[in-house]
Design a protein around this motif. Structure first.
Motif, PDB file in Angstrom:
ATOM      1  N   ALA A 131       0.711  -1.223   0.149  1.00 14.59           N
ATOM      2  CA  ALA A 131      -0.005   0.172   0.004  1.00 14.59           C
ATOM      3  C   ALA A 131       0.834   1.338   0.033  1.00 14.59           C
ATOM      4  O   ALA A 131       0.323   2.231   0.344  1.00 14.59           O
ATOM      5  N   GLU A 132       2.193   1.002  -0.325  1.00 18.87           N
ATOM      6  CA  GLU A 132       2.991   2.353  -0.489  1.00 18.87           C
ATOM      7  C   GLU A 132       3.087   2.925  -1.748  1.00 18.87           C
ATOM      8  O   GLU A 132       3.801   2.284  -2.888  1.00 18.87           O
TER       9      GLU A 132
ATOM     10  N   LEU B 192      -2.233   6.934  -7.804  1.00 15.98           N
ATOM     11  CA  LEU B 192      -2.826   7.747  -7.964  1.00 15.98           C
ATOM     12  C   LEU B 192      -4.096   7.913  -6.890  1.00 15.98           C
ATOM     13  O   LEU B 192      -4.597   8.940  -6.163  1.00 15.98           O
ATOM     14  N   ARG B 193      -4.680   6.631  -6.366  1.00 18.58           N
ATOM     15  CA  ARG B 193      -5.794   6.711  -5.536  1.00 18.58           C
ATOM     16  C   ARG B 193      -5.510   6.883  -4.155  1.00 18.58           C
ATOM     17  O   ARG B 193      -6.441   7.184  -3.449  1.00 18.58           O
ATOM     18  N   HIS B 194      -4.295   6.895  -3.839  1.00 19.17           N
ATOM     19  CA  HIS B 194      -3.812   7.185  -2.520  1.00 19.17           C
ATOM     20  C   HIS B 194      -3.794   8.910  -2.433  1.00 19.17           C
ATOM     21  O   HIS B 194      -3.486   9.135  -1.134  1.00 19.17           O
ATOM     22  N   ARG B 195      -3.448   9.655  -3.506  1.00 19.68           N
ATOM     23  CA  ARG B 195      -3.710  10.966  -3.264  1.00 19.68           C
ATOM     24  C   ARG B 195      -2.407  11.362  -2.518  1.00 19.68           C
ATOM     25  O   ARG B 195      -2.493  12.259  -1.412  1.00 19.68           O
ATOM     26  N   ALA B 196      -1.397  10.682  -2.571  1.00 19.39           N
ATOM     27  CA  ALA B 196      -0.072  11.093  -1.800  1.00 19.39           C
ATOM     28  C   ALA B 196       0.977  11.192  -2.741  1.00 19.39           C
ATOM     29  O   ALA B 196       1.949  10.368  -2.694  1.00 19.39           O
TER      30      ALA B 196
ATOM     31  N   VAL C  10      -8.360  -2.365  -1.205  1.00 20.01           N
ATOM     32  CA  VAL C  10      -7.150  -2.508  -0.566  1.00 20.01           C
ATOM     33  C   VAL C  10      -6.154  -2.910  -1.620  1.00 20.01           C
ATOM     34  O   VAL C  10      -6.547  -3.461  -2.646  1.00 20.01           O
ATOM     35  N   ASP C  11      -4.682  -2.621  -1.534  1.00 14.88           N
ATOM     36  CA  ASP C  11      -3.998  -2.911  -2.627  1.00 14.88           C
ATOM     37  C   ASP C  11      -3.285  -4.251  -2.355  1.00 14.88           C
ATOM     38  O   ASP C  11      -3.372  -4.691  -1.384  1.00 14.88           O
TER      39      ASP C  11
END
Lengths: 418, 126
Positions: free
Chosen positions: A228-229, A283-287, B67-68
């Motif tokens: 998730a990074e 991109l979905r993480h908006r970070a 979730v990724d």
């Protein structure tokens, strides 16, 4: 695929995790390496006959651990003072390995293994050499060839690097969330270095030392550990995109082919698709972060079917955000290329002239400046800039590329003089 | 009976294939595919990107969340599948054996009969 090559593949893909676990047990790089080596030898002897174990990684850790302990016992008998601190946490040899592996241990094991190669006192080249030797398992000979030094010299460098790491003390405590993130950033930077080392030398010169492939492998490994990074997604995407152009970057006689002149049908579509999928996820993480932005820039090039379709405006904007996150004259230099496409060579030249002092020793600065001056018809100044670039070139391909510009300029100047 | 032949392998090992190994395995697999396609027994075939490219939507009583990564962390990953139309399970196993010869080493093929099949529209081949 032959019988032995699948064993090789299984051993090399198990290496980071097995080495990481053995390093945690033994707290000594050399001992962990010897133990892993011994386990591999036994695998090569027994797997062809008995078939691969159900869990090759657990098998290698178990066998490696036992052989390392044997080794320590022998050493303890020979030495007057047994290394108590080394033996102290070897009590649970028979402990349930499978359970240990299923925990979050292995994630920190592999991260630690990568992280120890990035010791801040080690120069970049030693970090790269160490990571390729210890984590990827490339031979000293392969690494030595890539760095154009003798095997003995590389062996010595790696030994020295290991010595410095041991002297500094290895980070064995399980990292908390903050230090885990820090480690991740440091390791990502090291993987990028490994890639660039291969990328800047070009495919052909390093055919037997696949640095770029190794870097991509390490980056994917890291992403699997930390799924998730977004920055690790960005890094992986960036490497895949750069690498997707490998077959188009050099001409038949090894000269550099610029992005806009490359035969885009040679780009690796599969790698590009994977990279685009990773960028979508990130991109979905908006970070946003620097790897994601660089990947997004590379993706805009990859999406353009012909050079003329390149979205230079978007690239310019992305470089501007990169300048905000990570201000550096090199980023501005890169942005200047986009500016020259959008607003012409004079605007780009105005942007880079203030960088002259800081980038005076940088090949690409003089190369780009020469190109812009050439477009503006300032042939003699362009000539001087190219001369400086050639003096700073680090590979024959770089020098050859500038030489072409100089030859073209020489013709222009000759015509003007008539 | 329609079967899905699901391919599991260590994606680390597959990612470590050299280009020559990759080309060899793919062309050997293609030869098996041609044989079964000619007999009218082969349906869609797919190879998946690495699990790092995966996203999972987890259902939950409230709102589902994204979730990724893959659905499950496993030692061997789900890497692709073949859909085949076979008379018997033995025939499906024989097909999987041929795949195993073309792509030897570690890993497994799970042979799973289909309950529902909707072929859908034709997608562009990759």
């Amino acid at each position: 695929m032959s019988e032995l090559s699948w064993i090789d593949l299984a051993l090399s893909s198990a290496r980071p995790q097995a080495m990481g676990a053995l390093l945690r047990y033994f707290r000594d790089l050399d001992l962990a390496e010897e133990a892993f080596q011994e386990a591999c030898l036994r695998a090569v002897r027994t797997w062809p006959e008995k078939g691969p174990p159900r869990d090759p990684v657990a098998w290698l850790i178990f066998v490696g651990r036992n052989s390392g302990i044997d080794h320590l016992r022998k050493r303890a008998r020979q030495e007057p003072l047994p290394p108590e601190e080394l033996l102290s946490d070897l009590d649970d040899v028979e402990g349930d390995l499978a359970e240990r592996l299923d925990g979050s241990h292995y994630r920190d094991d592999i991260l630690r293994l990568l992280f120890v190669c990035c010791h801040p006192e080690l120069p970049a080249t030693q970090q790269i050499a160490l990571a390729l030797r210890i984590v990827s398992g490339l031979s000293v000979r392969q690494i030595a060839r890539a760095f154009l030094v003798s095997e003995a010299a590389m062996e010595q460098r790696i030994t020295r690097a290991k010595g410095r790491i041991a002297a500094a003390g290895l980070p064995f405590e399980a990292p908390d969330a903050v230090s885990r993130t820090e480690r991740l950033g440091v390791v990502a930077a090291m993987i990028y270095l490994v890639f660039n080392e291969g990328y800047s030398a070009g495919e052909k010169q390093r055919a037997d030392a696949p640095f770029c492939e190794e870097a991509i492998r390490l980056s994917r490994l890291l992403l699997r550990l930390f799924p998730a990074e977004p920055e690790i997604m960005g890094l992986t995407a960036l490497l895949l995109l750069q690498h997707s152009r490998r077959s188009a970057r050099f001409g038949a006689d090894g000269q550099i082919v610029l992005l806009e002149d490359q035969d885009r049908s040679l780009w690796d579509k599969r790698a590009i698709r994977e990279a685009l999928a990773l960028i979508d996820k990130a991109l979905r993480h908006r970070a946003p972060g620097s790897y994601q932005i660089q990947a997004a820039i590379a993706a805009l090039h990859a999406r353009a079917e012909v050079a003329e379709q390149t979205d230079w405006e978007q690239i310019d904007l992305l470089y501007q955000s990169l300048e905000r996150i990570q201000p550096s004259p090199v980023v501005t230099l890169n942005r200047a290329v986009a500016v020259s496409k959008r607003h012409g060579p004079q605007a780009a030249l105005d942007l880079i002239e203030p960088l002259a002092e800081r980038l005076s020793g940088y090949f690409y600065f003089h190369g780009l400046r020469g190109g812009l001056l050439q477009q503006l018809g300032r042939a003699r100044e362009a000539h001087d800039a190219f001369e400086r670039a050639i003096a700073l070139a680090t590979t024959p391909a770089e020098a050859g590329h500038i030489r072409q510009h100089l030859d073209a300029l020489a013709r222009d100047i000759a015509i003007l003089a008539k | 009976m329609l079967y899905a032949v699901l391919c599991y392998n260590s994606e680390d090992a597959v990612a470590a294939w050299s280009r020559e190994e990759e080309d060899k395995v793919m062309s050997d697999l293609a030869a098996v595919e041609r044989k079964y396609a000619a007999a009218g027994k082969l349906g869609p075939v797919a190879r998946l990107m690495p699990t790092t490219a995966a996203t999972t939507l987890r259902k939950s009583p409230g709102e589902s969340f994204v979730v990724d990564g893959p659905f499950a962390e496993t030692k061997e990953q789900f890497l692709g599948f073949f859909l085949v139309d076979m008379e018997t399970l033995d025939e499906a196993i024989a097909f999987a054996r041929e795949l195993a010869v073309a792509n030897p080493g570690v890993g497994a093929y799970e042979i799973r009969p289909l309950r529902v099949f909707k072929p859908g529209g034709s997608l562009e081949a990759l």
